[in-house]
Design a protein around this motif. Sequence first.
Motif, short mmCIF file in Angstrom:
data_model
loop_
_atom_site.label_atom_id
_atom_site.label_comp_id
_atom_site.label_asym_id
_atom_site.label_seq_id
_atom_site.Cartn_x
_atom_site.Cartn_y
_atom_site.Cartn_z
N GLY A 68 10.49 4.59 1.64
CA GLY A 68 11.57 4.71 0.67
C GLY A 68 12.22 3.37 0.35
N TYR A 69 12.43 2.54 1.38
CA TYR A 69 13.06 1.25 1.19
C TYR A 69 12.23 0.37 0.25
N TRP A 70 10.93 0.25 0.54
CA TRP A 70 10.09 -0.63 -0.26
C TRP A 70 9.81 -0.07 -1.65
N LYS A 71 9.80 1.24 -1.77
CA LYS A 71 9.64 1.84 -3.10
C LYS A 71 10.88 1.53 -3.95
N LYS A 72 12.06 1.63 -3.34
CA LYS A 72 13.30 1.31 -4.05
C LYS A 72 13.32 -0.17 -4.44
N GLN A 73 12.90 -1.04 -3.53
CA GLN A 73 12.84 -2.47 -3.83
C GLN A 73 11.94 -2.72 -5.05
N PHE A 74 10.80 -2.07 -5.09
CA PHE A 74 9.86 -2.24 -6.20
C PHE A 74 10.47 -1.73 -7.50
N LYS A 75 11.10 -0.55 -7.43
CA LYS A 75 11.65 0.03 -8.66
C LYS A 75 12.82 -0.78 -9.20
N THR A 76 13.60 -1.42 -8.34
CA THR A 76 14.77 -2.18 -8.81
C THR A 76 14.45 -3.64 -9.13
N LYS A 77 13.52 -4.24 -8.40
CA LYS A 77 13.25 -5.67 -8.57
C LYS A 77 11.83 -5.99 -9.02
N GLY A 78 11.00 -4.96 -9.15
CA GLY A 78 9.61 -5.19 -9.54
C GLY A 78 8.80 -5.79 -8.40
N ILE A 79 7.71 -6.42 -8.74
CA ILE A 79 6.80 -6.96 -7.74
C ILE A 79 7.48 -8.03 -6.88
N MET A 104 0.83 -1.18 0.00
CA MET A 104 0.00 0.00 0.00
C MET A 104 0.88 1.26 0.00
N ALA A 105 1.94 1.23 0.81
CA ALA A 105 2.83 2.39 0.89
C ALA A 105 3.48 2.66 -0.46
N VAL A 106 3.91 1.61 -1.13
CA VAL A 106 4.55 1.77 -2.44
C VAL A 106 3.55 2.32 -3.45
N ARG A 107 2.37 1.76 -3.46
CA ARG A 107 1.34 2.23 -4.39
C ARG A 107 1.04 3.71 -4.16
N MET A 108 0.91 4.11 -2.89
CA MET A 108 0.63 5.51 -2.59
C MET A 108 1.78 6.41 -3.01
N ALA A 109 3.02 5.96 -2.77
CA ALA A 109 4.19 6.76 -3.14
C ALA A 109 4.28 6.92 -4.65
N LEU A 110 4.02 5.84 -5.37
CA LEU A 110 4.07 5.91 -6.83
C LEU A 110 2.93 6.74 -7.41
N SER A 111 1.86 6.89 -6.63
CA SER A 111 0.73 7.71 -7.08
C SER A 111 0.94 9.19 -6.80
N GLY A 112 2.06 9.54 -6.16
CA GLY A 112 2.38 10.94 -5.94
C GLY A 112 2.14 11.44 -4.53
#
Length: 78
Positions: free
Chosen positions: A27-38, A1-9
């Motif tokens: 920030g940690y989980w957003k970076k994980q998503f951006k580098t490794k995907g789901i 949820m945090a990643v989705r919200m961060a990516l939504s702005g």
Amino acid sequence: MAVRMALSGNIYHEISNILGVSNFFIGYWKKQFKTKGIAGIKLGHKGSKWYLTARQNTEVIEWLKDKEYCKSNEMLLI
């Protein structure tokens, strides 16, 4: 949820207040998503060993189906 919200702005401060998590967590989980995907944000925990027999499991499920609602102390027994 945090990643989705961060990516939504949404800004980290808003996300932190809504979800009760730190800015570092976001920030940690957003970076994980951006580098490794789901795969980067999937939980690695496989769960614990099942202690009920198949029959006991069926009995618990049937008991729950018959209840209109459960009190919190009843759920602790499950």
